[in-house]
Write a protein that holds these residues in place. Structure first.
Motif, PDB file in Angstrom:
ATOM      1  N   VAL A 391      58.202  18.981  41.685  1.00 20.83           N
ATOM      2  CA  VAL A 391      59.583  19.501  41.809  1.00 20.83           C
ATOM      3  C   VAL A 391      59.646  20.930  42.335  1.00 20.83           C
ATOM      4  N   HIS A 392      58.499  21.526  42.704  1.00 23.74           N
ATOM      5  CA  HIS A 392      58.505  22.968  42.982  1.00 23.74           C
ATOM      6  C   HIS A 392      59.452  23.363  44.116  1.00 23.74           C
ATOM      7  N   ASP A 393      59.667  22.479  45.070  1.00 21.90           N
ATOM      8  CA  ASP A 393      60.506  22.827  46.232  1.00 21.90           C
ATOM      9  C   ASP A 393      61.878  22.184  46.179  1.00 21.90           C
ATOM     10  N   VAL A 394      62.305  21.750  44.980  1.00 23.07           N
ATOM     11  CA  VAL A 394      63.581  21.042  44.865  1.00 23.07           C
ATOM     12  C   VAL A 394      64.750  21.914  45.370  1.00 23.07           C
ATOM     13  N   LEU A 420      65.448  31.801  49.228  1.00 24.62           N
ATOM     14  CA  LEU A 420      66.288  31.554  48.036  1.00 24.62           C
ATOM     15  C   LEU A 420      65.877  30.268  47.295  1.00 24.62           C
ATOM     16  N   HIS A 421      65.043  29.406  47.945  1.00 25.38           N
ATOM     17  CA  HIS A 421      64.824  28.072  47.367  1.00 25.38           C
ATOM     18  C   HIS A 421      64.181  28.063  45.971  1.00 25.38           C
ATOM     19  N   PRO A 422      63.285  29.021  45.613  1.00 26.19           N
ATOM     20  CA  PRO A 422      62.759  28.960  44.237  1.00 26.19           C
ATOM     21  C   PRO A 422      63.865  29.158  43.196  1.00 26.19           C
ATOM     22  N   HIS A 445      56.486  30.140  42.320  1.00 30.56           N
ATOM     23  CA  HIS A 445      55.339  29.674  43.125  1.00 30.56           C
ATOM     24  C   HIS A 445      55.151  30.448  44.424  1.00 30.56           C
ATOM     25  N   HIS A 446      56.133  31.310  44.762  1.00 31.91           N
ATOM     26  CA  HIS A 446      55.939  32.152  45.960  1.00 31.91           C
ATOM     27  C   HIS A 446      55.641  33.601  45.599  1.00 31.91           C
ATOM     28  N   GLU A 447      55.370  33.871  44.320  1.00 32.48           N
ATOM     29  CA  GLU A 447      54.903  35.213  43.940  1.00 32.48           C
ATOM     30  C   GLU A 447      53.463  35.330  44.435  1.00 32.48           C
ATOM     31  N   ALA A 473      48.117  25.511  45.528  1.00 34.19           N
ATOM     32  CA  ALA A 473      48.220  24.139  46.031  1.00 34.19           C
ATOM     33  C   ALA A 473      49.210  24.077  47.194  1.00 34.19           C
ATOM     34  N   ASP A 474      50.303  24.800  47.052  1.00 33.96           N
ATOM     35  CA  ASP A 474      51.374  24.808  48.065  1.00 33.96           C
ATOM     36  C   ASP A 474      50.834  25.383  49.382  1.00 33.96           C
ATOM     37  N   THR A 475      50.148  26.524  49.313  1.00 29.41           N
ATOM     38  CA  THR A 475      49.657  27.178  50.528  1.00 29.41           C
ATOM     39  C   THR A 475      48.578  26.322  51.194  1.00 29.41           C
TER      40      THR A 475
HETATM   41 FE   LIG Z   1      58.166  26.550  48.183  1.00 27.27          FE
END
Ligand SMILES: [Fe+2]
Length: 540
Positions: A391-394, A420-422, A445-447, A473-475
């Motif tokens: 769900v991290h990018d919901v 703004l998405h987080p 998750h973008h920190e 994981a995202d990167t």
């Molecule tokens: Fe993201």
């Protein structure tokens, strides 16, 4: 503990001694029972001149409800008083009453001699109480008879009260155990823990050396319990502690249970698959009309080694709770799968807005799970890493599609919209209370480890561990797949980049664990999502 007979005789003896009446004790067959003389008179009557004629007639008392007064020899009256417990005759207490003529009898001289008592002294001691006639001796018999009946009855009552108290205490302990087991069925998160504590509680309440739960490898059993044996107490295989052997024997027992809700008692010997030396009690656990497991108790110890109705009732009640637990677990798993399925569908739809990010959430979820496991987190936290990755990018649902899919450079405003998405995701999911443990991974998750990330510029361990895991994981997934603005990087290059950015973008402790992971599952997902493409394109 003295029997009611012994209590009755001791009481009668005490009272008779205080009245100057000597006593003797006989068993149910009429044989004399040795007793310690309490008085001079007791010593005299314990000698052959008194005992022998009494023994000669005592066997005839057995057939009489109330044996009659006997004149043993002139002036010596014996009152045999039966002692009974629940209508069973246990023996006789015999009170002896003397008339004045007895003291002049040769039997009395002979008895004094046999007892080693001076005759003159004995005469002086007994003459005051040697006043009985047959009639008064008969009255004494009635008096003693009622007294013994009262004493025996009161001892019976005390005995019954003791038994009742012990049974009540045991019942309370058992009720408490059932209550404890019932209260614990609400916690569905760890089935083996629930079953182990139920076995432990049962064993504490009963006198079995072992209580175990055995589950079949059946789809109706929660996955964590399938084919599992949980044992509390001593191994049922006395000389061999082999777990495989216990598992095999308990499975053999399971196969012999019928799908009824009643318990089965296996008798000692070849009939008993687990412990041939003693009885085994087994309560089947039923799902969908099949035996899918059993609670098994055996090697009962204590005063009564036979399995009692208390044991069967308690194991039956506990089996009811474990059955309810199995049903609740199945429902819980079904709901959880539905919940995760819904999340998966929603996130897949969001990823599909941009065909370059198709399958991104599922892959991040997979990598987050692997990394959480490599870190050594608990199964529960590993699951939250998986859900958080999903769900991290919901929040991208709130970012215009044109911005998400724009090839080439973004304007400052477009960049702000993406960043703004987080927070958007966090705001949306905050309302879904059961997802609370996954939220830190969504918001942060973008920190970056060096504090140059967004939305809050957190640094180092200020960033929740879950967010540091999702960030890596995202990167990795972003670098490994094609994007609208660049092509995928090779695996070596991606891993080198992660190593290079350890301590700046990434947690320096997590980065080495990440690059050491096995990416074959990830590659399989990439391949799967590539073949899924037409579907997603159609949906977009
Ligand atoms: Fe993201």
């Amino acid at each position: 503990m003295p029997t009611p007979h012994e209590i009755a005789h001791l009481t009668l003896r005490q009272r008779c001694t205080s009245l100057g009446i000597p006593t003797l004790s006989f068993d149910a067959s009429g044989a004399i029972e040795p007793t310690l003389p309490a008085s001079l008179a007791d010593r005299i009557v314990s000698t052959p001149p008194f005992v022998e004629p009494l023994v000669a007639i005592s066997s005839s008392w057995a057939g009489q409800p109330a044996p009659e007064l006997v004149e043993v020899f002139t002036g010596c009256y014996a009152a045999p008083i039966p002692v009974e417990e629940r209508r069973k005759r246990l023996g006789y207490s015999v009170g002896l009453a003397f008339g004045p003529s007895m003291l002049a009898r040769p039997e009395f001289f002979e008895a004094c001699r046999a007892a080693g008592v001076d005759h003159q002294q004995a005469y002086a001691a007994l003459s005051a109480s040697a006043t009985h006639t047959r009639a008064s001796a008969e009255q004494l018999r009635s008096f003693l008879r009622w007294m013994v009946m009262d004493v025996a009855q009161s001892a019976d009552h005390t005995d019954a009260a003791d038994v009742l108290t012990t049974e009540l205490a045991a019942s309370y302990e058992q009720l408490d155990a059932v209550y404890d087991i019932g209260r614990a069925i609400g916690d569905l998160t760890h089935p083996p823990r629930f079953v182990a504590s139920a076995c432990k509680r049962l064993r504490a309440a009963l006198s079995f050396d072992f209580v175990m739960a055995r589950f079949a490898d059946d789809p109706a059993v929660p996955p964590a319990l399938r084919g599992v044996t949980i044992l509390d107490g001593r191994s049922p295989i006395r000389h061999d502690d082999d777990n495989e052997e216990i598992a095999a024997r308990s499975l053999g027992l399971l196969m012999r249970l019928r799908p009824q809700r009643e318990w089965t008692i296996f008798e000692p010997g070849t009939d008993s698959p687990l412990t041939p030396a003693s009885q085994t009690l087994a309560q089947p656990l039923i799902r969908d009309g099949r035996v899918v497991g059993a609670l098994i108790a055996g090697d009962k110890s204590g005063r009564d080694p036979a399995i009692s109705s208390h044991d069967t009732q308690l194991i039956h009640a506990s089996g009811g709770f474990v059955n309810a637990f199995l049903e609740n677990s199945a429902l819980y798993l079904e709901q959880k799968q539905l919940f995760l399925g819904t999340i998966q569908a929603v996130t897949a739809a969001i990823d599909a807005k941009d065909h370059y990010t198709r399958g991104h959430s599922e892959r991040v979820s997979h990598l987050a799970e692997l990394l959480a496991r490599a870190v050594g987190l608990s199964e529960r936290d590993i699951e939250w890493a998986r859900i958080s990755g999903l769900v991290h990018d919901v929040g991208k649902i709130g970012v215009p599609e044109a911005v998400l899919t724009k090839p080439g450079l973004l304007t400052d405003e477009e960049f702000r919209a993406i960043r703004l998405h987080p927070e958007i995701g966090h705001r949306i999911l905050r309302t879904v209370l059961p997802l609370a443990p996954a939220l830190p991974g969504v918001l942060s998750h973008h920190e970056r480890y060096d504090g140059r990330g967004y939305p809050n510029g957190l640094r180092g361990e200020e960033i929740p561990l879950l967010a540091r895991i999702i960030g890596l994981a995202d990167t990795f997934d972003a670098m490994s797949s094609n994007r609208s603005y660049r092509s995928a990087m090779t695996r070596d290059k991606v891993l080198a980049e992660i190593t290079r950015c350890a301590g700046s973008q990434f947690d320096p402790k997590l980065a080495p664990l990440f690059v050491a992971m096995d990416f074959s599952g990830f590659d399989a997902l990439i391949a799967k999502h590539a073949t899924d493409a037409p579907t997603y394109q159609a949906a977009a």
